[in-house]
Design an enzyme around this catalytic site. Structure first.
Site, PDB file in Angstrom:
ATOM      1  N   HIS A  97       0.734  -1.190  -0.040  1.00 47.98           N
ATOM      2  CA  HIS A  97      -0.152  -0.005   0.024  1.00 47.98           C
ATOM      3  C   HIS A  97       0.896   1.267  -0.059  1.00 47.98           C
ATOM      4  O   HIS A  97       0.345   2.354  -0.249  1.00 47.98           O
ATOM      5  CB  HIS A  97      -0.865   0.171   1.218  1.00 47.98           C
ATOM      6  CG  HIS A  97      -0.444   0.429   2.557  1.00 47.98           C
ATOM      7  ND1 HIS A  97       0.054  -0.740   3.463  1.00 47.98           N
ATOM      8  CD2 HIS A  97      -0.046   1.465   3.081  1.00 47.98           C
ATOM      9  CE1 HIS A  97       0.310  -0.058   4.493  1.00 47.98           C
ATOM     10  NE2 HIS A  97       0.499   1.149   4.374  1.00 47.98           N
ATOM     11  N   ASP A 127       0.167  -7.603   1.713  1.00 52.36           N
ATOM     12  CA  ASP A 127       0.641  -6.516   1.797  1.00 52.36           C
ATOM     13  C   ASP A 127       2.057  -6.082   1.588  1.00 52.36           C
ATOM     14  O   ASP A 127       2.570  -5.516   2.415  1.00 52.36           O
ATOM     15  CB  ASP A 127      -0.106  -5.350   2.810  1.00 52.36           C
ATOM     16  CG  ASP A 127      -0.148  -4.115   2.603  1.00 52.36           C
ATOM     17  OD1 ASP A 127       0.048  -3.651   1.471  1.00 52.36           O
ATOM     18  OD2 ASP A 127      -0.345  -3.113   3.600  1.00 52.36           O
ATOM     19  N   SER A 200       4.965   2.492   7.899  1.00 51.37           N
ATOM     20  CA  SER A 200       4.353   1.255   7.028  1.00 51.37           C
ATOM     21  C   SER A 200       5.334   1.005   6.325  1.00 51.37           C
ATOM     22  O   SER A 200       5.925   1.682   5.339  1.00 51.37           O
ATOM     23  CB  SER A 200       3.112   1.710   6.203  1.00 51.37           C
ATOM     24  OG  SER A 200       2.078   1.853   6.861  1.00 51.37           O
TER      25      SER A 200
END
Length: 464
Positions: A97, A127, A200
């Site tokens: 992402h 992911d 992230s």
């Protein structure tokens, strides 16, 4: 004279609170990177606000846009994330992402160097994304650790680019193991080390400087860290990265069965000693059918390892190489039956299933699922609902009054844009996410809905 009592101090483990994290931070700092992505975003949706036809403001906004054409020109949007180096020749791991939809990806190193990156491969299921940079000098990689050895209470350290503040370190402990969010292959380490937006894709280290997780998500009512963060376990990540590096895509094993967990009452009715294994509910054409697996079988062992539940079976099958012939054990009519199955490839099976479902749904514009009637958005619907021309999703056309969906506030006119944290554009997409959730042993599916532009999440129970 008073006697002396012996005082026994509690044992202190080798993982006691470290005096400082500085040596570890210095050791790994050159291996952690900041990632900046750049994407060209269309401004068409912002050119003309949604106002009633014939409104006196209509001419005002049209004249304004004509006088200021640059207001409607495409703009470049930037996003931030983190990652880490896994090889001297430039391979870098991050979250999917973080780089999804990016036109340009820039990697910033701790020493101030900046390099452009290309995407080697991505896996939305976990992911995870693998990038590659070209560097004149060898890079400093960090090794993966065995996430199965990360125990609750162990110290861990996160490093990344939180909220665009640059290289930052936070420390905490492993709060829980084997957490599942919404994905089929979820195996998250929960930690209270501070993780925020921008972290992230960054690494979660053990005290030996090994990566035991990739920081992926947080649970927060306000968007900031409240001490509940999730890192995808390194054993899952390493398997995905190896496939992306070799093939540029994932190649997961596929058994080809519909399964459900064995509950206590099911175990009792089948004379099973314990409520464990995966109960086969259906066997369509595929590897399982060819191997002789039947509906009603309970798969208790796969490739030499015990099957605890549906989730563990899905993960074990997915990790097995495509084309391998592996042994499995099923419980059938009071006896254990030994079988062998040659695994297919999950991605190919899903592509075929999606194509078939797409053909089927084209025959009927409206479909009922999970207590709601939905159909793909049309241009007319987008106009009526005041949606951008490129908005994807399913329009809710009706909701059964006796359904859980109705009780949770879903109404006609809502638009479902995501299911299981993945974007959907068709009924086939939604049904695929439902099937994946069931195969993973989920009892509910998380939906993202929009009403008058405002998003909200709703978890709906999966029907049997």
């Amino acid at each position: 004279m008073l006697g002396t009592a012996a005082i026994v101090a509690p044992a202190v483990s080798a993982n006691a609170t470290p005096e400082t994290f500085a040596p570890l931070a210095e050791q790994i700092s050159n291996s952690v990177v900041n990632i900046t992505t750049s994407t060209m975003v269309s401004r068409e949706a912002m050119q003309m606000p949604q106002i009633p036809e014939g409104s006196p403001f209509e001419d005002f906004f049209r004249d304004f846009m004509e006088r200021n054409p640059e207001q409607g020109a495409p703009r470049r949007s930037q996003a931030l994330g983190s990652g880490f180096v896994i090889s001297e020749d430039g391979y870098i791991v991050t979250n999917n992402h973080v780089i999804e939809g990016a036109d340009e990806i820039q990697i910033d190193f701790y020493n101030g160097d900046t390099l452009d990156a290309e995407i080697v491969g991505t896996d939305p299921q976990t992911d995870i994304a693998l990038l590659k940079v070209a560097s004149d000098a060898p890079l400093q990689p960090v090794p993966f650790g065995n996430s199965d050895e990360a125990a609750v209470g162990d110290w861990v350290m996160a490093m990344g680019n939180p909220l665009g503040q640059g290289f930052s370190v936070s420390a905490g402990i492993v709060s829980a193991r084997n957490r599942a969010l919404t994905g089929t292959y979820d195996d998250y380490i929960q930690t209270d080390a501070a993780i925020n937006r921008g972290n992230s894709g960054g690494p979660l280290f053990n005290m030996d400087g090994e990566v035991v997780g990739v920081n992926t998500a947080i649970l927060s009512p306000n968007g900031g860290s409240i001490g509940i963060g999730f890192a995808m376990s390194s054993n899952v990540v390493q398997n995905v990265v190896d496939q992306l590096r070799e093939f540029g895509e994932t190649r997961r094993g596929w058994l080809g069965v519909h399964i459900q967990d064995v509950t206590e009452d099911i175990a009792e009715s089948m004379a099973l000693e314990e409520a464990a294994g995966a109960l086969v509910t259906d066997v369509p054409a595929g590897p399982a059918e060819a191997a002789g697996i039947e509906a009603g079988d309970v798969i208790t062992s796969f490739n030499g390892a015990e099957v605890e539940d549906t989730r563990s079976l899905v993960r074990r099958v997915g990790d097995a190489p495509v084309g391998d012939t592996v042994p499995l054990t099923v419980y059938r009519n009071g006896d254990e039956v030994e079988l062998e199955v040659t695994l297919g490839r999950r991605e190919e099976a899903e592509a075929v299933r999606a194509a078939v479902q797409s053909d089927e749904t084209q025959e009927s514009e409206e479909t009922s699922v999970l207590g709601v009637s939905v159909q793909p958005l049309t241009d007319e619907m987008r106009e009526q609902l005041g949606l951008p021309a490129d908005q994807q999703g399913l329009a809710v056309t009706d909701v059964a009054s006796d359904s859980e969906a109705y009780e949770k506030g879903i109404r006609a006119g809502d638009v479902i844009t995501e299911a299981g944290q993945e974007q959907i554009a068709s009924v086939a997409d939604l049904e695929e996410r439902i099937e994946a959730a069931r195969e993973a042993g989920r009892r509910s599916l998380l939906l993202l809905l929009r009403r008058e532009g405002e998003p909200r999440f709703v978890a709906l129970p999966l029907e049997d």
